[in-house]
Design an enzyme around this catalytic site. Structure first.
Site, PDB file in Angstrom:
ATOM      1  N   HIS A 150       0.833  -1.218   0.000  1.00 34.47           N
ATOM      2  CA  HIS A 150       0.000   0.000   0.000  1.00 34.47           C
ATOM      3  C   HIS A 150       0.867   1.268   0.000  1.00 34.47           C
ATOM      4  O   HIS A 150       0.587   2.225   0.703  1.00 34.47           O
ATOM      5  CB  HIS A 150      -0.971  -0.031   1.193  1.00 34.47           C
ATOM      6  CG  HIS A 150      -0.313  -0.131   2.540  1.00 34.47           C
ATOM      7  ND1 HIS A 150      -0.905  -0.760   3.616  1.00 34.47           N
ATOM      8  CD2 HIS A 150       0.878   0.335   2.992  1.00 34.47           C
ATOM      9  CE1 HIS A 150      -0.100  -0.679   4.658  1.00 34.47           C
ATOM     10  NE2 HIS A 150       0.984  -0.007   4.309  1.00 34.47           N
ATOM     11  N   HIS A 203      -0.753   4.834   9.676  1.00 32.14           N
ATOM     12  CA  HIS A 203       0.665   5.177   9.870  1.00 32.14           C
ATOM     13  C   HIS A 203       0.773   6.481  10.662  1.00 32.14           C
ATOM     14  O   HIS A 203       1.360   7.452  10.212  1.00 32.14           O
ATOM     15  CB  HIS A 203       1.367   5.316   8.521  1.00 32.14           C
ATOM     16  CG  HIS A 203       1.285   4.100   7.633  1.00 32.14           C
ATOM     17  ND1 HIS A 203       0.129   3.704   6.998  1.00 32.14           N
ATOM     18  CD2 HIS A 203       2.227   3.186   7.297  1.00 32.14           C
ATOM     19  CE1 HIS A 203       0.370   2.603   6.289  1.00 32.14           C
ATOM     20  NE2 HIS A 203       1.619   2.271   6.460  1.00 32.14           N
ATOM     21  N   HIS A 234      10.528  -4.108   3.555  1.00 28.69           N
ATOM     22  CA  HIS A 234      10.979  -2.713   3.497  1.00 28.69           C
ATOM     23  C   HIS A 234      11.380  -2.212   4.878  1.00 28.69           C
ATOM     24  O   HIS A 234      10.844  -2.649   5.888  1.00 28.69           O
ATOM     25  CB  HIS A 234       9.968  -1.780   2.838  1.00 28.69           C
ATOM     26  CG  HIS A 234       8.625  -1.569   3.505  1.00 28.69           C
ATOM     27  ND1 HIS A 234       7.726  -2.580   3.772  1.00 28.69           N
ATOM     28  CD2 HIS A 234       8.015  -0.430   3.926  1.00 28.69           C
ATOM     29  CE1 HIS A 234       6.621  -2.074   4.302  1.00 28.69           C
ATOM     30  NE2 HIS A 234       6.767  -0.754   4.425  1.00 28.69           N
ATOM     31  N   GLU A 259       4.504  -5.385   8.604  1.00 23.97           N
ATOM     32  CA  GLU A 259       3.133  -5.151   8.089  1.00 23.97           C
ATOM     33  C   GLU A 259       2.519  -6.429   7.528  1.00 23.97           C
ATOM     34  O   GLU A 259       1.291  -6.570   7.479  1.00 23.97           O
ATOM     35  CB  GLU A 259       3.149  -4.074   6.993  1.00 23.97           C
ATOM     36  CG  GLU A 259       3.388  -2.666   7.516  1.00 23.97           C
ATOM     37  CD  GLU A 259       3.289  -1.601   6.422  1.00 23.97           C
ATOM     38  OE1 GLU A 259       3.110  -0.431   6.769  1.00 23.97           O
ATOM     39  OE2 GLU A 259       3.412  -1.912   5.213  1.00 23.97           O
TER      40      GLU A 259
HETATM   41  C1  DHB Z   1       6.330   3.331   2.309  1.00 26.97           C
HETATM   42  C2  DHB Z   1       5.398   3.538   3.324  1.00 26.97           C
HETATM   43  C3  DHB Z   1       4.549   2.508   3.690  1.00 26.97           C
HETATM   44  O1  DHB Z   1       3.593   2.666   4.639  1.00 26.97           O
HETATM   45  C4  DHB Z   1       4.624   1.285   3.101  1.00 26.97           C
HETATM   46  O2  DHB Z   1       3.788   0.312   3.532  1.00 26.97           O
HETATM   47  C5  DHB Z   1       5.546   1.075   2.092  1.00 26.97           C
HETATM   48  C6  DHB Z   1       6.400   2.101   1.699  1.00 26.97           C
HETATM   49  C7  DHB Z   1       7.239   4.432   1.863  1.00 26.97           C
HETATM   50  O3  DHB Z   1       7.206   5.504   2.471  1.00 26.97           O
HETATM   51  O4  DHB Z   1       7.976   4.224   0.885  1.00 26.97           O
HETATM   52 FE    FE Z   2       2.683   0.843   5.277  1.00 26.51          FE
END
Ligand code: DHB
Ligand code: FE
Length: 285
Positions: free
Chosen positions: A12, A59, A193, A240
Protein backbone atom coordinates in the site's frame (compact mmCIF):
# COMPACT_ATOMS: atom_id res chain seq x y z
CA UNK A 1 -25.97 -16.01 4.57
CA UNK A 2 -22.92 -13.81 3.96
CA UNK A 3 -19.97 -15.48 2.29
CA UNK A 4 -16.29 -14.64 1.72
CA UNK A 5 -15.60 -15.48 -1.92
CA UNK A 6 -12.13 -13.98 -2.42
CA UNK A 7 -9.20 -12.27 -0.80
CA UNK A 8 -6.77 -9.70 -2.16
CA UNK A 9 -3.28 -8.91 -0.83
CA UNK A 10 -1.28 -5.88 -1.83
CA UNK A 11 1.42 -3.45 -0.76
CA UNK A 12 0.00 0.00 0.00
CA UNK A 13 2.93 2.25 -0.86
CA UNK A 14 2.06 5.97 -0.50
CA UNK A 15 4.18 6.99 -3.51
CA UNK A 16 2.01 4.69 -5.67
CA UNK A 17 -1.01 6.79 -4.67
CA UNK A 18 0.86 9.97 -5.54
CA UNK A 19 1.96 8.53 -8.91
CA UNK A 20 -1.66 7.59 -9.60
CA UNK A 21 -3.05 10.98 -8.59
CA UNK A 22 -0.42 12.89 -10.61
CA UNK A 23 -1.04 10.64 -13.65
CA UNK A 24 2.53 9.33 -13.74
CA UNK A 25 1.54 5.69 -14.24
CA UNK A 26 3.00 5.53 -17.77
CA UNK A 27 6.44 6.81 -16.70
CA UNK A 28 9.26 4.29 -17.06
CA UNK A 29 9.71 3.91 -13.30
CA UNK A 30 6.03 3.33 -12.56
CA UNK A 31 4.89 1.44 -15.65
CA UNK A 32 5.93 -2.03 -14.42
CA UNK A 33 4.31 -1.40 -11.03
CA UNK A 34 0.90 -0.51 -12.47
CA UNK A 35 1.18 -3.23 -15.13
CA UNK A 36 0.95 -5.73 -12.28
CA UNK A 37 -2.55 -4.47 -11.47
CA UNK A 38 -4.04 -4.49 -14.99
CA UNK A 39 -5.43 -8.00 -14.55
CA UNK A 40 -6.61 -7.07 -11.05
CA UNK A 41 -8.75 -4.14 -12.21
CA UNK A 42 -10.46 -6.36 -14.77
CA UNK A 43 -10.93 -9.17 -12.22
CA UNK A 44 -12.34 -6.69 -9.71
CA UNK A 45 -14.88 -5.39 -12.26
CA UNK A 46 -16.03 -8.94 -12.92
CA UNK A 47 -16.01 -9.95 -9.26
CA UNK A 48 -17.50 -7.00 -7.42
CA UNK A 49 -18.43 -7.89 -3.84
CA UNK A 50 -21.03 -6.07 -1.76
CA UNK A 51 -18.51 -5.24 0.91
CA UNK A 52 -14.77 -5.46 1.53
CA UNK A 53 -13.29 -6.03 4.96
CA UNK A 54 -10.09 -4.08 4.40
CA UNK A 55 -7.24 -4.93 6.78
CA UNK A 56 -4.65 -2.16 6.87
CA UNK A 57 -2.58 -0.13 9.27
CA UNK A 58 -2.79 3.53 10.00
CA UNK A 59 0.67 5.18 9.87
CA UNK A 60 0.07 7.70 12.70
CA UNK A 61 -2.12 9.78 10.38
CA UNK A 62 -5.41 9.11 12.18
CA UNK A 63 -4.11 7.55 15.39
CA UNK A 64 -0.84 8.68 16.94
CA UNK A 65 1.83 7.23 19.20
CA UNK A 66 -0.19 8.71 22.08
CA UNK A 67 -3.15 6.41 21.35
CA UNK A 68 -2.97 3.43 19.08
CA UNK A 69 -5.41 0.50 19.27
CA UNK A 70 -4.15 -2.98 18.42
CA UNK A 71 -7.23 -3.90 16.36
CA UNK A 72 -9.83 -1.25 15.45
CA UNK A 73 -12.97 -1.62 13.34
CA UNK A 74 -14.49 1.26 11.35
CA UNK A 75 -18.16 1.51 12.33
CA UNK A 76 -19.23 4.64 10.48
CA UNK A 77 -21.15 5.03 7.21
CA UNK A 78 -18.30 7.07 5.71
CA UNK A 79 -14.54 7.42 6.17
CA UNK A 80 -12.57 10.46 5.08
CA UNK A 81 -9.09 10.29 3.49
CA UNK A 82 -6.40 11.79 5.77
CA UNK A 83 -4.15 14.68 4.89
CA UNK A 84 -0.76 12.94 5.14
CA UNK A 85 1.25 16.13 4.70
CA UNK A 86 0.72 16.78 0.99
CA UNK A 87 -3.06 17.35 1.14
CA UNK A 88 -5.81 14.70 1.15
CA UNK A 89 -5.83 12.50 -1.96
CA UNK A 90 -8.36 13.61 -4.62
CA UNK A 91 -10.51 10.52 -4.16
CA UNK A 92 -14.08 9.98 -2.94
CA UNK A 93 -14.84 9.38 0.70
CA UNK A 94 -15.04 5.67 1.52
CA UNK A 95 -18.54 4.30 2.22
CA UNK A 96 -18.91 2.01 5.25
CA UNK A 97 -21.51 -0.59 6.24
CA UNK A 98 -22.84 0.12 9.72
CA UNK A 99 -25.14 -2.89 9.98
CA UNK A 100 -22.50 -5.40 8.95
CA UNK A 101 -19.78 -3.70 11.02
CA UNK A 102 -22.03 -3.90 14.10
CA UNK A 103 -22.60 -7.59 13.51
CA UNK A 104 -18.86 -8.23 13.04
CA UNK A 105 -18.04 -6.29 16.20
CA UNK A 106 -20.55 -8.27 18.29
CA UNK A 107 -19.47 -11.63 16.93
CA UNK A 108 -15.71 -11.07 16.98
CA UNK A 109 -15.75 -9.58 20.49
CA UNK A 110 -17.87 -12.51 21.69
CA UNK A 111 -15.18 -14.81 20.29
CA UNK A 112 -12.55 -13.12 22.47
CA UNK A 113 -11.09 -10.29 20.36
CA UNK A 114 -11.73 -7.01 22.14
CA UNK A 115 -11.78 -4.71 19.13
CA UNK A 116 -11.70 -0.95 19.47
CA UNK A 117 -14.75 0.48 17.68
CA UNK A 118 -14.17 3.70 15.72
CA UNK A 119 -16.92 6.04 14.61
CA UNK A 120 -14.67 8.87 13.48
CA UNK A 121 -11.87 7.35 11.45
CA UNK A 122 -9.68 9.06 8.86
CA UNK A 123 -8.14 6.58 6.43
CA UNK A 124 -4.58 6.90 5.10
CA UNK A 125 -2.58 5.36 2.23
CA UNK A 126 -2.76 1.97 3.96
CA UNK A 127 -6.42 1.77 2.92
CA UNK A 128 -6.79 4.18 0.00
CA UNK A 129 -3.86 3.10 -2.20
CA UNK A 130 -5.15 -0.50 -2.47
CA UNK A 131 -8.59 0.87 -3.43
CA UNK A 132 -7.07 2.93 -6.26
CA UNK A 133 -4.99 -0.02 -7.47
CA UNK A 134 -8.01 -2.33 -7.62
CA UNK A 135 -10.76 0.06 -8.76
CA UNK A 136 -8.88 2.81 -10.61
CA UNK A 137 -10.50 6.24 -10.95
CA UNK A 138 -14.10 5.84 -9.85
CA UNK A 139 -16.54 8.13 -8.09
CA UNK A 140 -18.14 6.93 -5.91
CA UNK A 141 -16.27 3.78 -4.81
CA UNK A 142 -18.50 0.93 -6.07
CA UNK A 143 -18.44 -1.15 -2.85
CA UNK A 144 -18.82 -0.66 0.86
CA UNK A 145 -15.67 -0.96 2.94
CA UNK A 146 -15.20 -1.94 6.56
CA UNK A 147 -11.76 -0.74 7.68
CA UNK A 148 -9.92 -3.02 10.11
CA UNK A 149 -6.83 -1.26 11.44
CA UNK A 150 -3.97 -3.26 12.98
CA UNK A 151 -1.18 -1.67 15.00
CA UNK A 152 2.08 -2.60 13.28
CA UNK A 153 3.85 0.71 13.95
CA UNK A 154 4.39 0.74 17.71
CA UNK A 155 5.63 -2.24 19.70
CA UNK A 156 4.29 -4.49 20.99
CA UNK A 157 2.36 -5.39 17.85
CA UNK A 158 0.09 -8.46 17.56
CA UNK A 159 1.70 -11.78 16.65
CA UNK A 160 1.16 -13.59 13.38
CA UNK A 161 -0.74 -16.23 15.34
CA UNK A 162 -3.07 -13.63 16.88
CA UNK A 163 -3.71 -12.17 13.44
CA UNK A 164 -4.41 -15.62 12.02
CA UNK A 165 -6.82 -16.38 14.87
CA UNK A 166 -8.61 -13.06 14.33
CA UNK A 167 -9.05 -14.08 10.69
CA UNK A 168 -10.70 -17.33 11.83
CA UNK A 169 -13.04 -15.36 14.12
CA UNK A 170 -13.93 -13.02 11.25
CA UNK A 171 -14.73 -16.05 9.09
CA UNK A 172 -17.13 -17.34 11.76
CA UNK A 173 -18.68 -13.88 12.11
CA UNK A 174 -19.28 -13.52 8.37
CA UNK A 175 -20.87 -16.98 8.19
CA UNK A 176 -23.26 -16.00 11.01
CA UNK A 177 -24.57 -12.88 9.22
CA UNK A 178 -28.13 -13.30 7.95
CA UNK A 179 -27.89 -11.04 4.91
CA UNK A 180 -27.11 -12.72 1.62
CA UNK A 181 -24.00 -10.70 0.77
CA UNK A 182 -20.76 -11.35 -1.08
CA UNK A 183 -17.74 -10.38 1.00
CA UNK A 184 -14.10 -9.97 0.03
CA UNK A 185 -11.32 -9.54 2.56
CA UNK A 186 -8.09 -7.70 1.77
CA UNK A 187 -4.74 -7.78 3.54
CA UNK A 188 -2.45 -4.84 2.83
CA UNK A 189 1.10 -3.65 3.58
CA UNK A 190 4.52 -5.18 3.05
CA UNK A 191 6.46 -6.58 1.47
CA UNK A 192 10.07 -6.30 2.68
CA UNK A 193 10.98 -2.71 3.50
CA UNK A 194 12.75 -0.63 6.07
CA UNK A 195 12.21 3.11 5.99
CA UNK A 196 14.77 4.31 8.51
CA UNK A 197 18.09 3.60 10.24
CA UNK A 198 21.27 2.02 8.88
CA UNK A 199 19.32 -0.73 7.07
CA UNK A 200 16.95 1.70 5.27
CA UNK A 201 16.19 0.42 1.76
CA UNK A 202 16.43 -3.27 2.72
CA UNK A 203 14.68 -5.59 0.25
CA UNK A 204 14.68 -9.40 0.49
CA UNK A 205 13.21 -10.94 -2.68
CA UNK A 206 13.82 -14.52 -1.67
CA UNK A 207 12.13 -14.15 1.71
CA UNK A 208 9.20 -12.26 0.18
CA UNK A 209 8.56 -14.94 -2.41
CA UNK A 210 8.76 -17.71 0.18
CA UNK A 211 6.22 -15.73 2.22
CA UNK A 212 3.88 -15.64 -0.79
CA UNK A 213 4.31 -19.41 -1.35
CA UNK A 214 3.61 -20.13 2.32
CA UNK A 215 0.67 -17.75 2.53
CA UNK A 216 -0.98 -19.60 -0.34
CA UNK A 217 -0.10 -23.16 0.67
CA UNK A 218 0.28 -23.29 4.45
CA UNK A 219 -0.80 -20.15 6.33
CA UNK A 220 -1.27 -22.09 9.56
CA UNK A 221 2.44 -22.85 9.76
CA UNK A 222 3.34 -19.37 8.50
CA UNK A 223 1.36 -17.90 11.42
CA UNK A 224 3.95 -19.34 13.82
CA UNK A 225 6.76 -17.19 12.38
CA UNK A 226 7.99 -14.86 15.16
CA UNK A 227 8.13 -11.07 14.79
CA UNK A 228 11.87 -11.02 15.00
CA UNK A 229 12.14 -12.98 11.76
CA UNK A 230 9.97 -10.48 9.87
CA UNK A 231 12.06 -7.61 11.17
CA UNK A 232 15.42 -9.31 10.62
CA UNK A 233 14.66 -10.68 7.16
CA UNK A 234 12.09 -8.22 5.77
CA UNK A 235 13.02 -4.99 7.56
CA UNK A 236 11.34 -3.07 10.36
CA UNK A 237 8.28 -2.30 8.22
CA UNK A 238 8.16 -5.83 6.78
CA UNK A 239 6.16 -6.62 9.92
CA UNK A 240 3.13 -5.15 8.09
CA UNK A 241 2.86 -8.58 6.47
CA UNK A 242 1.25 -10.09 9.59
CA UNK A 243 -1.91 -8.35 8.40
CA UNK A 244 -2.05 -10.64 5.37
CA UNK A 245 -2.59 -13.57 7.75
CA UNK A 246 -5.92 -12.11 8.88
CA UNK A 247 -7.27 -12.11 5.34
CA UNK A 248 -5.81 -15.52 4.48
CA UNK A 249 -7.21 -17.20 7.61
CA UNK A 250 -10.66 -15.75 6.91
CA UNK A 251 -10.98 -16.75 3.28
CA UNK A 252 -11.45 -20.53 3.39
CA UNK A 253 -11.57 -23.51 5.70
CA UNK A 254 -8.29 -24.60 7.22
CA UNK A 255 -6.52 -27.07 4.98
CA UNK A 256 -8.48 -26.05 1.89
CA UNK A 257 -6.45 -24.60 -0.97
CA UNK A 258 -7.65 -21.34 -2.50
CA UNK A 259 -7.51 -20.72 -6.25
CA UNK A 260 -4.59 -18.44 -7.18
CA UNK A 261 -5.99 -16.00 -9.74
CA UNK A 262 -3.05 -13.59 -9.82
CA UNK A 263 0.43 -13.24 -8.37
CA UNK A 264 2.74 -10.27 -8.88
CA UNK A 265 6.06 -9.20 -7.39
CA UNK A 266 8.18 -6.22 -8.39
CA UNK A 267 11.17 -4.30 -7.06
CA UNK A 268 11.51 -1.38 -6.55
CA UNK A 269 8.67 0.99 -5.81
CA UNK A 270 9.58 3.85 -3.52
CA UNK A 271 11.44 2.06 -0.71
CA UNK A 272 9.77 -1.32 -0.98
CA UNK A 273 9.08 -4.51 -2.82
CA UNK A 274 5.56 -4.65 -4.26
CA UNK A 275 3.69 -7.88 -3.65
CA UNK A 276 0.18 -8.72 -4.79
CA UNK A 277 -2.07 -11.79 -4.78
CA UNK A 278 -5.67 -12.51 -5.67
CA UNK A 279 -7.07 -15.72 -4.17
CA UNK A 280 -10.56 -17.07 -4.71
CA UNK A 281 -12.34 -19.44 -2.35
CA UNK A 282 -12.42 -23.03 -3.64
CA UNK A 283 -15.57 -23.65 -5.69
CA UNK A 284 -16.58 -26.66 -3.54
CA UNK A 285 -17.66 -24.25 -0.81
C1 DHB B 1 6.33 3.33 2.31
C2 DHB B 1 5.40 3.54 3.32
C3 DHB B 1 4.55 2.51 3.69
O1 DHB B 1 3.59 2.67 4.64
C4 DHB B 1 4.62 1.28 3.10
O2 DHB B 1 3.79 0.31 3.53
C5 DHB B 1 5.55 1.07 2.09
C6 DHB B 1 6.40 2.10 1.70
C7 DHB B 1 7.24 4.43 1.86
O3 DHB B 1 7.21 5.50 2.47
O4 DHB B 1 7.98 4.22 0.89
FE1 FE C 1 2.68 0.84 5.28
Amino acid sequence: MAKITASVYTSHIPAVGVAWDLKKTAEDYWKPVFAGYEYSKQWQKENKPDVIILVYNDHTNNFGFDLIPTFALGMNEEFIPCDEGWGPRPIPNVPGDQAFASHLAHSVIEQGFDLTLCYELGVDHGLTVPLSLMFGDVDPWPVKVIPLHVNVVQYPVPSGQRCYDLGRAIRNAVAAYDEDINVHIWGTGGMSHQLQGPRAGLINKEWDNQFLDDLIADPKTLAKKPHVEYVREAGSEGIELVMWLIARAAMCEEGQQPVVKHRFYHVPASNTAVGHLILEAPSSE
